[in-house]
Write a protein that holds these residues in place. Structure first.
Motif, PDB file in Angstrom:
ATOM      1  N   ASN A   1       0.830  -1.199   0.000  1.00  0.00           N
ATOM      2  CA  ASN A   1       0.000   0.000   0.000  1.00  0.00           C
ATOM      3  C   ASN A   1       0.870   1.256   0.000  1.00  0.00           C
ATOM      4  O   ASN A   1       1.575   1.540   0.962  1.00  0.00           O
TER       5      ASN A   1
ATOM      6  N   SER B   1       0.773   4.932   0.483  1.00  0.00           N
ATOM      7  CA  SER B   1      -0.234   5.732   1.184  1.00  0.00           C
ATOM      8  C   SER B   1       0.378   7.030   1.695  1.00  0.00           C
ATOM      9  O   SER B   1       1.461   7.035   2.277  1.00  0.00           O
TER      10      SER B   1
ATOM     11  N   SER C   1      -0.874  10.724   3.733  1.00  0.00           N
ATOM     12  CA  SER C   1      -1.908  11.522   4.384  1.00  0.00           C
ATOM     13  C   SER C   1      -1.300  12.817   4.901  1.00  0.00           C
ATOM     14  O   SER C   1      -0.080  12.924   5.073  1.00  0.00           O
TER      15      SER C   1
ATOM     16  N   GLU D   1      -4.009   6.917  -1.465  1.00  0.00           N
ATOM     17  CA  GLU D   1      -3.338   5.632  -1.354  1.00  0.00           C
ATOM     18  C   GLU D   1      -3.779   4.692  -2.467  1.00  0.00           C
ATOM     19  O   GLU D   1      -4.858   4.839  -3.042  1.00  0.00           O
TER      20      GLU D   1
ATOM     21  N   ASN E   1      -3.263   0.385  -3.088  1.00  0.00           N
ATOM     22  CA  ASN E   1      -2.725  -0.903  -2.668  1.00  0.00           C
ATOM     23  C   ASN E   1      -2.601  -1.794  -3.893  1.00  0.00           C
ATOM     24  O   ASN E   1      -3.600  -2.280  -4.428  1.00  0.00           O
TER      25      ASN E   1
ATOM     26  N   SER F   1      -1.522   1.836   6.651  1.00  0.00           N
ATOM     27  CA  SER F   1      -2.033   3.006   5.939  1.00  0.00           C
ATOM     28  C   SER F   1      -1.578   4.277   6.641  1.00  0.00           C
ATOM     29  O   SER F   1      -1.449   4.303   7.880  1.00  0.00           O
TER      30      SER F   1
ATOM     31  N   ARG G   1      -3.364   6.662   7.047  1.00  0.00           N
ATOM     32  CA  ARG G   1      -4.548   7.173   7.752  1.00  0.00           C
ATOM     33  C   ARG G   1      -4.322   7.137   9.271  1.00  0.00           C
ATOM     34  O   ARG G   1      -4.559   8.119   9.971  1.00  0.00           O
TER      35      ARG G   1
END
Length: 224
Positions: free
Chosen positions: A13, A15, A17, A29, A31, A186, A188
């Motif tokens: 992934n 990613s 943020s 992101e 994956n 992630s 996130r």
């Protein structure tokens, strides 16, 4: 007020943020089993900044997922983070990959969370956290057998999450175990964790920081 750019490239992934005082304000992101990090990472950084009308000069820190994970993926993420820190004179924050995974929402209440990443053969990289996200056992590389994590199943419901959960599911049949193989690291979940470290001024030495490989990885090419 602190804007922190978070980079997660430890697994498949890719990613990115941006967090504002620990709250995510944008996420980009993808994956992909083809490990698109080298092509996508800087594009995602630009898109994330543009979405919230920020520039690189507005950032207060750069955070990177430090591993364990893919050797190549970690190198790409850390190299990008260090380059940004050097050029912008910003602090570098390192977030443990497995700790970030432990904070992902689960479908049911559990007592123990074990984020696990697939390694070689029957091996996984795993750490153990309670439901308050306190680390009960540090990250280790270990071979999974029918006795793995046996001490923790006596403490209540145990959820093993991540790509390593599939290996565990084959062998761990106790009813206190549950498994979620869909969880991937992630950026996130990095927002809140990186802001805590920023608040504590828990920064890395940009010149000397290296990813947490845990052990040597076999380099693999992209799938075709």
């Amino acid at each position: 007020m602190a804007y922190i750019l978070n980079l997660e490239t430890a697994t498949t992934n890719c990613s990115v943020s941006i967090g504002k005082d620990g709250q995510q304000i944008t996420l980009r992101e993808q994956n992909s089993p083809n490990y698109s990090h080298s092509e996508q990472l800087h594009i995602f950084i630009r898109e994330a900044l543009e979405e919230v009308s920020l520039s690189l000069g507005d950032l207060d820190a750069i955070a990177v997922s430090k591993g364990p994970g893919s050797y190549t993926g970690l190198r790409i993420g850390v190299s990008a983070a260090k380059g940004l820190c050097f050029s912008l004179d910003l602090p570098l924050i390192a977030v443990p990959t497995l700790e970030s995974m432990a904070h992902q929402p689960l479908s049911k209440e559990v007592d123990i969370i074990i984020p696990a990443l697939d390694a070689r053969r029957m091996e996984v990289y795993a750490a153990v956290f309670n439901k308050e996200f306190q680390e009960l056992r540090e990250t280790r590389a270990e071979i999974v057998d029918e006795n793995s994590f046996g001490d923790y199943r006596e403490m209540g419901q145990v959820c093993i999450v991540g790509s390593g959960a599939a290996k565990c599911q084959e062998l761990l049949q106790h009813p206190n175990f549950c498994f979620d193989t869909a969880v991937v690291p992630s950026a996130r979940e990095m927002c809140a964790l990186s802001f805590l470290k920023y608040d504590w001024k828990d920064f890395e030495n940009v010149a000397y920081f290296e990813p947490y490989y845990l052990k040597d990885f076999i380099l693999q090419g992209k799938k075709t």
